[in-house]
Write an enzyme that holds these catalytic residues in place. Structure first.
Site, PDB file in Angstrom:
ATOM      1  N   GLU A 101      10.433   6.503   0.438  1.00  0.00           N
ATOM      2  CA  GLU A 101      10.672   6.091  -0.935  1.00  0.00           C
ATOM      3  C   GLU A 101      11.285   7.211  -1.784  1.00  0.00           C
ATOM      4  O   GLU A 101      10.837   8.354  -1.646  1.00  0.00           O
ATOM      5  CB  GLU A 101       9.292   5.719  -1.523  1.00  0.00           C
ATOM      6  CG  GLU A 101       9.339   4.567  -2.456  1.00  0.00           C
ATOM      7  CD  GLU A 101       7.932   4.059  -2.743  1.00  0.00           C
ATOM      8  OE1 GLU A 101       7.297   3.491  -1.848  1.00  0.00           O
ATOM      9  OE2 GLU A 101       7.503   4.270  -3.873  1.00  0.00           O
ATOM     10  N   SER A 139       0.842  -1.210   0.000  1.00  0.00           N
ATOM     11  CA  SER A 139       0.000   0.000   0.000  1.00  0.00           C
ATOM     12  C   SER A 139       0.871   1.252   0.000  1.00  0.00           C
ATOM     13  O   SER A 139       1.247   1.740  -1.071  1.00  0.00           O
ATOM     14  CB  SER A 139      -0.969  -0.026   1.177  1.00  0.00           C
ATOM     15  OG  SER A 139      -0.269   0.034   2.402  1.00  0.00           O
ATOM     16  N   ARG A 140       1.215   1.755   1.172  1.00  0.00           N
ATOM     17  CA  ARG A 140       2.138   2.879   1.269  1.00  0.00           C
ATOM     18  C   ARG A 140       3.106   2.598   2.416  1.00  0.00           C
ATOM     19  O   ARG A 140       2.705   2.137   3.492  1.00  0.00           O
ATOM     20  CB  ARG A 140       1.395   4.185   1.547  1.00  0.00           C
ATOM     21  CG  ARG A 140       0.695   4.773   0.352  1.00  0.00           C
ATOM     22  CD  ARG A 140       1.692   5.271  -0.714  1.00  0.00           C
ATOM     23  NE  ARG A 140       1.004   5.898  -1.832  1.00  0.00           N
ATOM     24  CZ  ARG A 140       0.644   5.266  -2.954  1.00  0.00           C
ATOM     25  NH1 ARG A 140       0.899   3.977  -3.116  1.00  0.00           N
ATOM     26  NH2 ARG A 140       0.049   5.927  -3.928  1.00  0.00           N
ATOM     27  N   HIS A 166       8.239  -0.683  -5.801  1.00  0.00           N
ATOM     28  CA  HIS A 166       6.886  -0.102  -5.974  1.00  0.00           C
ATOM     29  C   HIS A 166       6.320  -0.455  -7.358  1.00  0.00           C
ATOM     30  O   HIS A 166       6.088   0.429  -8.190  1.00  0.00           O
ATOM     31  CB  HIS A 166       6.915   1.415  -5.762  1.00  0.00           C
ATOM     32  CG  HIS A 166       5.549   1.978  -5.423  1.00  0.00           C
ATOM     33  ND1 HIS A 166       5.377   3.094  -4.641  1.00  0.00           N
ATOM     34  CD2 HIS A 166       4.288   1.573  -5.776  1.00  0.00           C
ATOM     35  CE1 HIS A 166       4.078   3.355  -4.532  1.00  0.00           C
ATOM     36  NE2 HIS A 166       3.401   2.449  -5.213  1.00  0.00           N
TER      37      HIS A 166
HETATM   38  C1  DGY Z   1      -1.037   3.795  -6.767  1.00  0.00           C
HETATM   39  O1  DGY Z   1      -1.683   3.929  -7.808  1.00  0.00           O
HETATM   40  O2  DGY Z   1      -1.329   4.409  -5.749  1.00  0.00           O
HETATM   41  C2  DGY Z   1       0.110   2.856  -6.786  1.00  0.00           C
HETATM   42  O3  DGY Z   1       0.804   2.876  -5.611  1.00  0.00           O
HETATM   43  C3  DGY Z   1       1.032   3.141  -7.953  1.00  0.00           C
HETATM   44  O4  DGY Z   1       0.400   2.762  -9.087  1.00  0.00           O
END
Ligand code: DGY
Length: 326
Positions: A265, A235-236, A283
């Site tokens: 990142e 996710s993040r 990512h």
């Molecule tokens: C998003 O879309 O948020 C992804 O992390 C990258 O495509």
């Protein structure tokens, strides 16, 4: 109208915008620099940007003509939506089109950490594979294990479906609990976060990054997890306290981690780089030709609709902006 596009879009998509507007294109497969973004945003009515472009109050001050920000990505923690709304600027993202690709990558990480795929690959390449042995390279079985999904949105659900096919037991924690019939159809059981952390063999994160989810998984949460458990994050990065994660992995507090995203990142915590029990990806959750094509198409549709003062297909603040203008 004048539009800034910071994604090198395919010709077909670009010409769709150019039919109606004048495009300034950052035609590189690398992020636009902050300086260039600040200069080029001036006078632009539309911005089609990526998740690495920060659309914050400072940028908005220079964006005197801006009406639409179309994010090429579902996560929009790079954009200050509230500040955009206050200025009457529409913000859109690309939900839905990257669900399957991201769920696939989540499963890939689960399998990779449990079966030590990257370690095995390196061993073969380095000429260290001498013979099949009964106790060589043992990993952990995925089938029959418990997967704890944090955040059961589109991607979380797509992961649950895949996990069911792998004969995993799936539990989840989410801000809002699904109605019983949906839980039943998805074969998932609800639990609180503490219960999920204690019970899961794999914990997979699928929440957006917000003030409420930043460092949602830290020292205390790792202390609740099984020593044999793995953390998966597509996710993040900042949902996890990376320092605490490095400590948990180093001390054997958890068994391993499969990561596609990082707190700072593209910087990755030094300690993670040295650990064998981590799989680290750059990512790439949505990085398939099919998905990136759909993301581009949706971002362009959003941009064009917004500039045309029509409701974009996936707008985050249409009602709020319209209420402000009315
Ligand atoms: C998003 O879309 O948020 C992804 O992390 C990258 O495509």
């Amino acid at each position: 109208m004048d539009v800034l596009v910071t994604v090198p879009l395919p010709e077909k998509l670009l010409s769709r915008i150019e039919r109606h507007h004048t495009v300034t294109l950052h035609n590189e497969d690398s992020p636009i620099s902050r300086g260039a973004l600040e200069t080029l945003i001036q006078g632009k009515a539309g911005l089609l940007c990526t998740i690495t472009d920060k659309v914050d109050g400072e940028l908005l001050q220079r964006a005197d003509q801006l009406r639409v920000v179309a994010n090429y990505g579902v996560g929009y923690d790079n954009i200050d939506v509230e500040a955009c709304t206050a200025k009457g600027i529409l913000v859109t993202n690309t939900p839905g089109v990257l669900t399957e690709a991201t769920a696939d990558l989540t499963m890939a990480l689960i399998l990779a950490v449990a079966r030590r795929l990257l370690e095995g690959d390196q061993m073969v390449r380095q000429g260290r594979f001498k013979a099949w042995t009964p106790f060589g390279f043992l990993g952990r079985e995925v089938s029959g294990k418990t997967l704890g999904i944090i955040g059961l949105g589109r991607i979380g659900r797509a992961v649950a479906k895949r996990a069911n096919a792998f004969s995993m037991k799936v539990i989840y924690y989410s801000r809002t609990r699904l109605p019983g019939d949906q839980e039943h159809a998805l074969q998932v059981d609800y639990t609180d976060l503490e219960g999920l952390l204690k019970e899961s063999d794999f914990v997979s994160i699928h929440v957006p990054l917000t003030d409420g989810t930043r460092h949602m998984i830290g020292r205390e949460e790792f202390s609740l997890m099984k020593r044999t458990a793995y953390l998966i994050n597509t996710s993040r990065g900042a949902v996890v306290d990376e320092e605490a994660l490095a400590e948990a992995l180093k001390s054997g507090r958890i068994a391993g981690a499969g990561l596609d995203v990082y707190e700072h990142e593209p910087k990755v915590h030094e300690a993670l780089l040295e650990m064998k029990n981590t799989v680290l990806l750059p990512h790439i959750g949505s990085a398939t030709v099919e998905t990136r094509t759909r993301m581009g198409e949706l971002a362009v549709e959003n941009l064009l609709a917004g500039l045309d003062n029509k409701r974009p297909p996936t707008c985050l603040n249409w009602d709020a902006v319209k209420a402000k203008v009315a």
